[in-house]
Enzyme design. Structure first.
Site, PDB file in Angstrom:
ATOM      1  N   SER A 125     -21.114 -14.024   2.590  1.00 47.99           N
ATOM      2  CA  SER A 125     -19.893 -13.431   3.130  1.00 47.99           C
ATOM      3  C   SER A 125     -19.588 -12.088   2.485  1.00 47.99           C
ATOM      4  O   SER A 125     -19.881 -11.866   1.297  1.00 47.99           O
ATOM      5  CB  SER A 125     -18.755 -14.418   2.839  1.00 47.99           C
ATOM      6  OG  SER A 125     -17.515 -13.784   2.853  1.00 47.99           O
ATOM      7  N   TYR A 165     -12.890 -18.641  -2.346  1.00 43.60           N
ATOM      8  CA  TYR A 165     -13.946 -18.670  -1.322  1.00 43.60           C
ATOM      9  C   TYR A 165     -15.053 -17.661  -1.657  1.00 43.60           C
ATOM     10  O   TYR A 165     -16.244 -17.998  -1.664  1.00 43.60           O
ATOM     11  CB  TYR A 165     -13.335 -18.365   0.049  1.00 43.60           C
ATOM     12  CG  TYR A 165     -14.355 -18.158   1.137  1.00 43.60           C
ATOM     13  CD1 TYR A 165     -15.012 -19.231   1.733  1.00 43.60           C
ATOM     14  CD2 TYR A 165     -14.674 -16.871   1.573  1.00 43.60           C
ATOM     15  CE1 TYR A 165     -15.955 -19.027   2.731  1.00 43.60           C
ATOM     16  CE2 TYR A 165     -15.617 -16.660   2.571  1.00 43.60           C
ATOM     17  CZ  TYR A 165     -16.252 -17.738   3.145  1.00 43.60           C
ATOM     18  OH  TYR A 165     -17.189 -17.535   4.134  1.00 43.60           O
TER      19      TYR A 165
HETATM   20  P1  NAD Z   1     -17.169 -23.179  10.879  1.00 46.01           P
HETATM   21  O1  NAD Z   1     -16.187 -23.926  10.053  1.00 46.01           O
HETATM   22  O2  NAD Z   1     -16.904 -23.040  12.312  1.00 46.01           O
HETATM   23  O3  NAD Z   1     -18.616 -23.785  10.678  1.00 46.01           O
HETATM   24  C1  NAD Z   1     -18.993 -24.486   9.510  1.00 46.01           C
HETATM   25  C2  NAD Z   1     -19.554 -25.835   9.920  1.00 46.01           C
HETATM   26  O4  NAD Z   1     -19.940 -26.526   8.745  1.00 46.01           O
HETATM   27  C3  NAD Z   1     -18.543 -26.718  10.660  1.00 46.01           C
HETATM   28  O5  NAD Z   1     -19.101 -27.170  11.874  1.00 46.01           O
HETATM   29  C4  NAD Z   1     -18.304 -27.881   9.691  1.00 46.01           C
HETATM   30  O6  NAD Z   1     -18.071 -29.112  10.349  1.00 46.01           O
HETATM   31  C5  NAD Z   1     -19.591 -27.891   8.892  1.00 46.01           C
HETATM   32  N1  NAD Z   1     -19.421 -28.475   7.576  1.00 46.01           N
HETATM   33  C6  NAD Z   1     -18.369 -28.278   6.717  1.00 46.01           C
HETATM   34  N2  NAD Z   1     -18.553 -29.021   5.615  1.00 46.01           N
HETATM   35  C7  NAD Z   1     -19.725 -29.692   5.773  1.00 46.01           C
HETATM   36  C8  NAD Z   1     -20.447 -30.637   4.987  1.00 46.01           C
HETATM   37  N3  NAD Z   1     -19.973 -31.039   3.795  1.00 46.01           N
HETATM   38  N4  NAD Z   1     -21.609 -31.136   5.462  1.00 46.01           N
HETATM   39  C9  NAD Z   1     -22.075 -30.748   6.680  1.00 46.01           C
HETATM   40  N5  NAD Z   1     -21.440 -29.872   7.476  1.00 46.01           N
HETATM   41  C10 NAD Z   1     -20.271 -29.346   7.023  1.00 46.01           C
HETATM   42  O7  NAD Z   1     -17.327 -21.735  10.191  1.00 46.01           O
HETATM   43  P2  NAD Z   1     -18.046 -20.411  10.693  1.00 46.01           P
HETATM   44  O8  NAD Z   1     -17.005 -19.381  10.808  1.00 46.01           O
HETATM   45  O9  NAD Z   1     -18.951 -20.718  11.834  1.00 46.01           O
HETATM   46  O10 NAD Z   1     -18.911 -20.050   9.411  1.00 46.01           O
HETATM   47  C11 NAD Z   1     -20.301 -20.376   9.316  1.00 46.01           C
HETATM   48  C12 NAD Z   1     -20.834 -19.847   7.993  1.00 46.01           C
HETATM   49  O11 NAD Z   1     -20.702 -18.433   7.939  1.00 46.01           O
HETATM   50  C13 NAD Z   1     -20.109 -20.386   6.765  1.00 46.01           C
HETATM   51  O12 NAD Z   1     -21.057 -20.537   5.731  1.00 46.01           O
HETATM   52  C14 NAD Z   1     -19.125 -19.276   6.423  1.00 46.01           C
HETATM   53  O13 NAD Z   1     -18.776 -19.301   5.062  1.00 46.01           O
HETATM   54  C15 NAD Z   1     -19.957 -18.061   6.780  1.00 46.01           C
HETATM   55  N6  NAD Z   1     -19.169 -16.866   7.116  1.00 46.01           N
HETATM   56  C16 NAD Z   1     -18.392 -16.852   8.230  1.00 46.01           C
HETATM   57  C17 NAD Z   1     -17.693 -15.696   8.558  1.00 46.01           C
HETATM   58  C18 NAD Z   1     -16.828 -15.599   9.767  1.00 46.01           C
HETATM   59  O14 NAD Z   1     -16.225 -14.531   9.966  1.00 46.01           O
HETATM   60  N7  NAD Z   1     -16.726 -16.616  10.615  1.00 46.01           N
HETATM   61  C19 NAD Z   1     -17.813 -14.555   7.753  1.00 46.01           C
HETATM   62  C20 NAD Z   1     -18.581 -14.627   6.600  1.00 46.01           C
HETATM   63  C21 NAD Z   1     -19.281 -15.782   6.315  1.00 46.01           C
HETATM   64  C1  UGA Z   2     -13.176 -13.894   7.517  1.00 47.86           C
HETATM   65  C2  UGA Z   2     -13.621 -15.361   7.552  1.00 47.86           C
HETATM   66  O1  UGA Z   2     -12.509 -16.221   7.779  1.00 47.86           O
HETATM   67  C3  UGA Z   2     -14.296 -15.766   6.285  1.00 47.86           C
HETATM   68  O2  UGA Z   2     -14.897 -17.046   6.462  1.00 47.86           O
HETATM   69  C4  UGA Z   2     -15.339 -14.767   5.989  1.00 47.86           C
HETATM   70  O3  UGA Z   2     -16.091 -15.094   4.905  1.00 47.86           O
HETATM   71  C5  UGA Z   2     -14.750 -13.374   5.878  1.00 47.86           C
HETATM   72  O4  UGA Z   2     -14.205 -13.058   7.150  1.00 47.86           O
HETATM   73  C6  UGA Z   2     -15.790 -12.348   5.546  1.00 47.86           C
HETATM   74  O5  UGA Z   2     -15.933 -11.342   6.216  1.00 47.86           O
HETATM   75  O6  UGA Z   2     -16.485 -12.549   4.553  1.00 47.86           O
HETATM   76  P1  UGA Z   2     -10.905 -12.709   7.017  1.00 47.86           P
HETATM   77  O7  UGA Z   2     -11.355 -11.298   7.006  1.00 47.86           O
HETATM   78  O8  UGA Z   2      -9.743 -13.104   6.166  1.00 47.86           O
HETATM   79  O9  UGA Z   2     -12.083 -13.716   6.631  1.00 47.86           O
HETATM   80  O10 UGA Z   2     -10.692 -13.075   8.546  1.00 47.86           O
HETATM   81  P2  UGA Z   2      -9.425 -13.281   9.470  1.00 47.86           P
HETATM   82  O11 UGA Z   2      -8.855 -14.626   9.299  1.00 47.86           O
HETATM   83  O12 UGA Z   2      -9.862 -12.926  10.833  1.00 47.86           O
HETATM   84  O13 UGA Z   2      -8.350 -12.217   8.929  1.00 47.86           O
HETATM   85  C7  UGA Z   2      -8.472 -10.819   9.142  1.00 47.86           C
HETATM   86  C8  UGA Z   2      -7.248 -10.122   8.586  1.00 47.86           C
HETATM   87  O14 UGA Z   2      -6.103 -10.482   9.376  1.00 47.86           O
HETATM   88  C9  UGA Z   2      -6.893 -10.479   7.144  1.00 47.86           C
HETATM   89  O15 UGA Z   2      -6.406  -9.349   6.478  1.00 47.86           O
HETATM   90  C10 UGA Z   2      -5.763 -11.496   7.293  1.00 47.86           C
HETATM   91  O16 UGA Z   2      -4.858 -11.522   6.222  1.00 47.86           O
HETATM   92  C11 UGA Z   2      -5.075 -10.994   8.534  1.00 47.86           C
HETATM   93  N1  UGA Z   2      -4.344 -12.045   9.258  1.00 47.86           N
HETATM   94  C12 UGA Z   2      -4.928 -13.232   9.540  1.00 47.86           C
HETATM   95  C13 UGA Z   2      -3.054 -11.792   9.654  1.00 47.86           C
HETATM   96  O17 UGA Z   2      -2.496 -10.718   9.385  1.00 47.86           O
HETATM   97  N2  UGA Z   2      -2.412 -12.742  10.388  1.00 47.86           N
HETATM   98  C14 UGA Z   2      -2.967 -13.941  10.708  1.00 47.86           C
HETATM   99  O18 UGA Z   2      -2.314 -14.757  11.382  1.00 47.86           O
HETATM  100  C15 UGA Z   2      -4.254 -14.190  10.287  1.00 47.86           C
END
Ligand code: NAD
Ligand code: UGA
Length: 314
Positions: A123, A147
């Site tokens: 991340s 996180y």
């Molecule tokens: P998500 O929560 O939709 O997906 C994560 C999945 O992992 C879920 O389906 C959940 O059920 C499963 N999971 C959680 N705990 C588990 C466990 N103990 N055993 C097996 N499965 C488990 O999240 P996402 O947004 O799709 O994120 C996917 C990955 O990408 C994560 O590693 C997250 O940290 C990383 N990531 C996401 C973002 C983002 O913007 N969405 C940004 C940076 C990193």
């Molecule tokens: C996201 C993902 O949730 C993380 O899992 C991930 O690791 C991270 O990106 C990443 O890039 O590494 P975040 O940027 O906090 O984290 O994502 P959002 O929940 O979309 O928030 C974006 C911004 O909007 C943040 O500044 C947050 O504080 C703000 N926000 C969020 C609000 O102002 N209002 C809301 O209701 C929700």
């Protein structure tokens, strides 16, 4: 090719599973359907009839079931995690348990099973508040959330397993991913839901913070490439769009795209753990993976809003 996706029922993981099935891979989704949010079965239900698809409802904290699942697997995409920056500040134990011990189990099992490539989902949160922008992969890593710290520890485990045991690991740092099936706790999903319902939206802080928002199919393509490209074991890559947008500008765009007048905007104090800015340098991913994000923010938001309207289910 036989692949296993931990967290494959989630937002990014299920989009990745669709893509890999379309490529003709045999796909195993390994997911415990964690109760952080509900409705994930909808992400994978349409795959259940595919002969190339297998769903394992299991936990990454269970080493022996991971080891069983990894037999004869070529690539493991490790996406299972407890996501959520803000959640991690209130629930540090769960975040550390799943993200650190879960990743350790995945690495141990992959080593034992002789998996050919492991792609670890990290991340942008590992960087903390930026000291320069855009952030390249050499930017200092000083996470300001539990996180981010958990993802950095997971990265360190990947590096150690690569350097000391020769495990072929590649680490990807995703930057705020959005698009169809986005997690309901994330900003864009929350705001679209509120705007379409006529509810007020909440911005944490004054909205001047910026994010590099990445469209999910771009992130998926980068992830697939990281599983296939040669000579990149042990490397770390940013996966972003390469463009940053302020939260205020993003909200304006969303309101315009949704076509709703008089949206009420509330402000709350900034949240602990929230970084001020993110902006990915994607030069390394472009050079070594051939990664080229295609969907700009306005187009991506339109795609998300139309998906949300058709699937207004939660
Ligand atoms: P998500 O929560 O939709 O997906 C994560 C999945 O992992 C879920 O389906 C959940 O059920 C499963 N999971 C959680 N705990 C588990 C466990 N103990 N055993 C097996 N499965 C488990 O999240 P996402 O947004 O799709 O994120 C996917 C990955 O990408 C994560 O590693 C997250 O940290 C990383 N990531 C996401 C973002 C983002 O913007 N969405 C940004 C940076 C990193
Ligand atoms: C996201 C993902 O949730 C993380 O899992 C991930 O690791 C991270 O990106 C990443 O890039 O590494 P975040 O940027 O906090 O984290 O994502 P959002 O929940 O979309 O928030 C974006 C911004 O909007 C943040 O500044 C947050 O504080 C703000 N926000 C969020 C609000 O102002 N209002 C809301 O209701 C929700």
């Amino acid at each position: 090719m036989r692949v296993l996706i931990t967290g494959g029922a989630g937002f990014i993981g299920s989009n990745l599973a669709d893509y890999l099935l379309d490529m003709g891979c045999s796909v195993i989704v390994y997911d415990n359907f964690d109760d952080y949010y509900s409705g994930k079965i909808r992400n994978v239900r349409h795959m259940l009839d595919d002969d190339n698809f297998r769903l394992l409802r299991a936990d990454v904290l269970n080493y022996s079931s991971l080891l069983n699942a990894m037999k004869r697997v070529d690539v493991v995409y490790h996406l299972a995690a407890q996501p959520g920056v803000r959640f991690s500040m209130a629930n540090p134990e769960k975040t550390i348990r799943v993200n650190v011990l879960g990743t350790l189990n995945v690495l141990k099992a992959a080593l034992k099973a002789g998996v050919g490539r492991i792609v670890d989902a990290s991340s942008s949160s590992v960087y903390g508040n930026p000291v320069y922008l855009p952030e390249d992969e050499l930017h200092p890593t000083n996470p300001i959330s539990v996180y981010g710290a958990s993802k950095l520890m997971a990265e360190n485990l990947c590096r150690i397993f690569h350097n000391e045991f020769g495990l072929p690991v590649v680490v990807l740092r995703y930057f705020t991913v959005y698009g169809p099936r986005q997690r309901p706790d994330m900003a864009i999903c929350r705001w679209v839901k509120a705007i379409l319902r006529g509810d007020p939206i909440t911005i944490y802080g004054d909205g001047s913070q910026t994010r590099d928002f990445t469209y999910v199919m771009d992130a998926v393509e980068g992830t697939v490439k990281a599983g296939l490209a040669g000579g990149i074991e042990g490397e770390v890559f940013n996966i972003g769009s390469g463009v940053r947008v302020s939260i205020n500008d993003l909200v304006k765009m969303l309101i315009e795209i949704c076509g709703v007048d008089d949206v009420k905007i509330k402000h709350e104090p900034p949240k602990a753990g929230d970084v001020k800015d993110t902006h990915a340098s994607i030069a390394k991913a472009s050079r070594l993976l051939g990664y080229r994000p295609k969907v700009d923010i306005r187009e991506g938001l339109k795609l998300f809003v139309s998906w949300f309207r058709e699937n207004l289910v939660r």
